[in-house]
Design a protein around this motif. Structure first.
Motif, PDB file in Angstrom:
ATOM      1  N   ASN A  82       0.851  -1.185   0.000  1.00 52.33           N
ATOM      2  CA  ASN A  82       0.000   0.000   0.000  1.00 52.33           C
ATOM      3  C   ASN A  82       0.886   1.234   0.000  1.00 52.33           C
ATOM      4  O   ASN A  82       1.726   1.387   0.879  1.00 52.33           O
ATOM      5  N   VAL A  83       0.708   2.092  -0.993  1.00 50.41           N
ATOM      6  CA  VAL A  83       1.508   3.307  -1.061  1.00 50.41           C
ATOM      7  C   VAL A  83       0.654   4.459  -0.559  1.00 50.41           C
ATOM      8  O   VAL A  83      -0.474   4.653  -1.012  1.00 50.41           O
ATOM      9  N   ASP A  84       1.196   5.194   0.413  1.00 50.25           N
ATOM     10  CA  ASP A  84       0.452   6.302   0.997  1.00 50.25           C
ATOM     11  C   ASP A  84       1.180   7.611   0.704  1.00 50.25           C
ATOM     12  O   ASP A  84       2.387   7.722   0.967  1.00 50.25           O
ATOM     13  N   ALA A 104      -2.668   4.247  -8.015  1.00 49.29           N
ATOM     14  CA  ALA A 104      -1.975   3.716  -9.191  1.00 49.29           C
ATOM     15  C   ALA A 104      -0.599   3.194  -8.790  1.00 49.29           C
ATOM     16  O   ALA A 104      -0.146   2.155  -9.292  1.00 49.29           O
ATOM     17  N   ALA A 105       0.086   3.905  -7.861  1.00 52.82           N
ATOM     18  CA  ALA A 105       1.395   3.447  -7.403  1.00 52.82           C
ATOM     19  C   ALA A 105       1.265   2.122  -6.656  1.00 52.82           C
ATOM     20  O   ALA A 105       2.091   1.219  -6.832  1.00 52.82           O
ATOM     21  N   SER A 106       0.217   1.984  -5.819  1.00 51.82           N
ATOM     22  CA  SER A 106       0.011   0.719  -5.091  1.00 51.82           C
ATOM     23  C   SER A 106      -0.181  -0.431  -6.068  1.00 51.82           C
ATOM     24  O   SER A 106       0.385  -1.511  -5.894  1.00 51.82           O
ATOM     25  N   GLN A 107      -0.986  -0.207  -7.108  1.00 52.04           N
ATOM     26  CA  GLN A 107      -1.232  -1.257  -8.098  1.00 52.04           C
ATOM     27  C   GLN A 107       0.064  -1.594  -8.834  1.00 52.04           C
ATOM     28  O   GLN A 107       0.361  -2.764  -9.089  1.00 52.04           O
ATOM     29  N   PHE A 108       0.854  -0.554  -9.155  1.00 54.14           N
ATOM     30  CA  PHE A 108       2.115  -0.769  -9.854  1.00 54.14           C
ATOM     31  C   PHE A 108       3.056  -1.630  -9.019  1.00 54.14           C
ATOM     32  O   PHE A 108       3.688  -2.564  -9.520  1.00 54.14           O
ATOM     33  N   ILE A 109       3.164  -1.326  -7.714  1.00 54.22           N
ATOM     34  CA  ILE A 109       4.050  -2.106  -6.842  1.00 54.22           C
ATOM     35  C   ILE A 109       3.554  -3.540  -6.737  1.00 54.22           C
ATOM     36  O   ILE A 109       4.348  -4.492  -6.792  1.00 54.22           O
ATOM     37  N   ALA A 110       2.229  -3.725  -6.634  1.00 57.79           N
ATOM     38  CA  ALA A 110       1.680  -5.084  -6.569  1.00 57.79           C
ATOM     39  C   ALA A 110       2.020  -5.847  -7.847  1.00 57.79           C
ATOM     40  O   ALA A 110       2.394  -7.024  -7.810  1.00 57.79           O
TER      41      ALA A 110
ATOM     42  N   PRO B  73     -15.386   0.374  -8.024  1.00 53.74           N
ATOM     43  CA  PRO B  73     -14.039   0.510  -8.599  1.00 53.74           C
ATOM     44  C   PRO B  73     -12.988   0.444  -7.497  1.00 53.74           C
ATOM     45  O   PRO B  73     -13.150   1.037  -6.443  1.00 53.74           O
ATOM     46  N   GLY B  74     -11.918  -0.311  -7.756  1.00 52.28           N
ATOM     47  CA  GLY B  74     -10.862  -0.464  -6.762  1.00 52.28           C
ATOM     48  C   GLY B  74      -9.552   0.074  -7.280  1.00 52.28           C
ATOM     49  O   GLY B  74      -9.510   0.846  -8.233  1.00 52.28           O
ATOM     50  N   VAL B  75      -8.476  -0.395  -6.657  1.00 51.20           N
ATOM     51  CA  VAL B  75      -7.141   0.103  -7.002  1.00 51.20           C
ATOM     52  C   VAL B  75      -6.771  -0.258  -8.439  1.00 51.20           C
ATOM     53  O   VAL B  75      -6.154   0.521  -9.157  1.00 51.20           O
ATOM     54  N   ARG B  76      -7.185  -1.456  -8.872  1.00 47.22           N
ATOM     55  CA  ARG B  76      -6.863  -1.891 -10.243  1.00 47.22           C
ATOM     56  C   ARG B  76      -7.498  -0.952 -11.270  1.00 47.22           C
ATOM     57  O   ARG B  76      -6.874  -0.583 -12.273  1.00 47.22           O
ATOM     58  N   GLU B  77      -8.751  -0.535 -10.997  1.00 40.33           N
ATOM     59  CA  GLU B  77      -9.427   0.377 -11.928  1.00 40.33           C
ATOM     60  C   GLU B  77      -8.733   1.727 -11.938  1.00 40.33           C
ATOM     61  O   GLU B  77      -8.623   2.362 -12.983  1.00 40.33           O
ATOM     62  N   ARG B  78      -8.246   2.173 -10.770  1.00 40.51           N
ATOM     63  CA  ARG B  78      -7.556   3.473 -10.707  1.00 40.51           C
ATOM     64  C   ARG B  78      -6.317   3.458 -11.576  1.00 40.51           C
ATOM     65  O   ARG B  78      -6.026   4.442 -12.269  1.00 40.51           O
ATOM     66  N   ALA B  79      -5.571   2.342 -11.532  1.00 43.71           N
ATOM     67  CA  ALA B  79      -4.356   2.251 -12.344  1.00 43.71           C
ATOM     68  C   ALA B  79      -4.725   2.302 -13.826  1.00 43.71           C
ATOM     69  O   ALA B  79      -4.071   2.994 -14.614  1.00 43.71           O
ATOM     70  N   ARG B  80      -5.803   1.603 -14.214  1.00 42.91           N
ATOM     71  CA  ARG B  80      -6.222   1.629 -15.627  1.00 42.91           C
ATOM     72  C   ARG B  80      -6.697   3.032 -16.002  1.00 42.91           C
ATOM     73  O   ARG B  80      -6.439   3.511 -17.102  1.00 42.91           O
ATOM     74  N   GLU B  81      -7.401   3.695 -15.059  1.00 45.55           N
ATOM     75  CA  GLU B  81      -7.895   5.043 -15.345  1.00 45.55           C
ATOM     76  C   GLU B  81      -6.729   5.983 -15.617  1.00 45.55           C
ATOM     77  O   GLU B  81      -6.813   6.846 -16.487  1.00 45.55           O
TER      78      GLU B  81
END
Lengths: 277, 222
Positions: A82-84, A104-110, B73-81
């Protein structure tokens, strides 16, 4: 006079430096800022690290908890990064729920953790379908001066290398988990993914490790994550102006060199911790 | 509804794709884009009013919302957005509409692989339908690298699950360069270059499809 020019015409100010192949802080176009790494700073966490790339300061704390494995992967544990980006690090971020950049950063790290096969998730499983480790990795930025993603990857890697998990056995009679805090094992890290971020100016000039100012003036951002076998784990360019094939290749080559520098740094720091003990 | 099927060499085949525009009455522009079984519905509102906190003095503010088929919408959707938003920002002529907002809403109707690509293609068709000025069009192609090293273009959900690497690129129509890149899994530099080359070639088909749909729409058909 220069300060006035910088406030009134920030883009022209930066362009005048780029024409001479250098940047306002004196760096060359391909030069990274000095990177320092500190591990085991947070005593209450199972593993922690603090990294500074220039002014950008990011800290990571890892907490390991026991839980039941998810039903679609009963023999694997999992990692939750989780990036804060708190309002402390920059005036850009307001208090409240995490903004788009943090998510978006949290998803990228995952994605990087999964793509690079950093840790063998099967090793985090203690007993199939019953008990596994879940590693909560909280990455917090304390000072935002650009190049967040590189710092997050380095700090996560260092914190995972530093993390120690107690041995857990399941008592056959009571069917409860028992953790032996005296016996601690470090995690086995398979790969060393390292990221390098680039900013594209005016569609043609590529600079390495942009500061927050340079990021806001750039027309595109690119992050390349490589591992120690020169394989690519991520090529993240979320949009912006187009990049030709040779420029992309140039960035990848720079990323491969950066990987060697950072791997040496992380290994040096981890070794120094071992000898200090 | 316009559809096109292309049969090329064995593994560089895009699934059957199609699009329909102007199907919703309220948004300024709308479109659906279908790739095989993956289907996305896009709606565009803009240029419209923007909240003072979000306004930019010299350009329009682009917002993208991706609604998944189930759940919030979750974190995955935010990254795609983020990927869709920055690609749209590069293509649109935002300085023509300062202090305005352009909102792109994408609804996932069905996900059978290549989701981000389908979102980008639907977004581009909806922006064209809304008549927003753009400097160039963009389209997106997904490549998957199988365990044997074979490159599969426009994979289905099952193929995506089996392949260790998945690469999505957005290509621009002006110079055929990479606008956006989003990858998962690990791959070598040669595989990346091959995927980019294959995506650039496949994008030509999609751009031809854009041209044909616009031509068909605006030619005089009673």
């Amino acid at each position: 006079m220069a300060a006035g020019f910088k406030t009134a015409e920030p883009l022209e100010y930066h362009r005048s430096f780029l024409k001479e192949n250098c940047r306002p802080d004196g760096r060359e176009l391909g030069e990274f800022r000095p990177t320092t790494l500190n591990i085991s700073s947070v005593s209450t966490a199972d593993g922690s690290a603090l990294v500074k790339i220039g002014n950008t300061t990011v800290i990571c704390g890892i907490k390991a908890e026991l839980t039941t494995p998810p039903s679609d992967a009963p023999n694997r544990g999992y990692i939750v990064p989780n990036v804060d980006l708190p309002p402390l690090c920059s005036s850009k971020f307001r208090p409240g729920p995490p903004g788009e950049q943090a998510q978006a950063a949290s998803q990228f790290i995952a994605d990087v953790i999964e793509s690079s096969d950093l840790i063998n998730m099967e090793e985090l499983c203690i007993e199939k379908s019953k008990l596994c480790w879940v590693l909560y990795c909280d990455i917090m930025c304390l000072d935002y001066d650009g190049n967040l993603l590189d710092a997050c990857i380095i700090v996560l890697l260092a914190a995972l290398k530093n993390a120690q998990l107690p041995e857990v056995t399941i008592n056959k009679e009571t069917d409860l988990a028992e953790a032996d805090i005296q016996k601690k094992q470090p995690l086995k890290i398979n790969r060393l993914p390292v990221g390098s971020s680039f900013a594209v100016f005016d569609d043609s000039i590529i600079i390495v490790d942009p500061t927050a100012e340079e990021e806001s003036l750039s027309t595109a951002l690119l992050t390349v994550v490589t591992d120690e076998e020169d394989r690519l784990c991520a090529v993240h360019k979320p949009g912006g102006t187009s990049l030709s094939g040779e420029k992309l290749q140039h960035c990848i080559n720079r990323a491969i060199t950066r990987n060697k520098e950072i791997s040496k740094l992380v290994n040096k720091v981890t070794e120094s911790m071992k000898t200090a003990k | 509804m316009t559809t096109m099927m292309e049969l090329d060499q064995s593994y560089s085949v895009l699934r059957e794709y199609g699009s329909e525009q102007s199907l919703l009455s309220k948004p300024d522009g709308s479109s659906t884009f279908v790739q095989g079984d993956t289907s996305i519905l896009a709606g565009v509102y803009g240029p419209a009013e923007v909240k003072v906190s979000k306004e930019i003095y010299d350009r329009a503010t682009v917002e993208v919302l991706i609604q998944p088929k189930m759940g919030l919408p979750g974190v995955r959707e935010r990254a795609r957005e983020q990927c869709v938003r920055e690609t749209c920002e590069a293509a649109l002529l935002l300085t023509l509409h300062p202090r305005s907002s352009v909102t792109v809403i994408l609804q996932v109707i069905h996900d059978d692989g290549s989701l981000l690509s389908c979102c980008l293609n639907a977004a581009c068709m909806a922006l064209m339908d809304a008549g927003l000025p753009m400097s160039h069009l963009f389209c997106s192609v997904t490549c998957a690298i199988s365990k044997e090293g074979q490159i599969i273009i426009d994979p289905t959900a099952r193929q995506e699950k089996e392949c260790p690497a998945l690469l999505t690129f957005a290509i621009d129509s002006a110079e055929c360069n990479v606008l956006m890149s989003s990858t998962t899994g690990s791959f070598s530099v040669q595989e990346l270059q091959q995927c980019i080359a294959i995506s650039q070639k496949a994008s030509e088909q999609i751009f031809q499809f854009y041209r044909d749909s616009v031509k068909r729409r605006y030619s005089k058909i009673k």
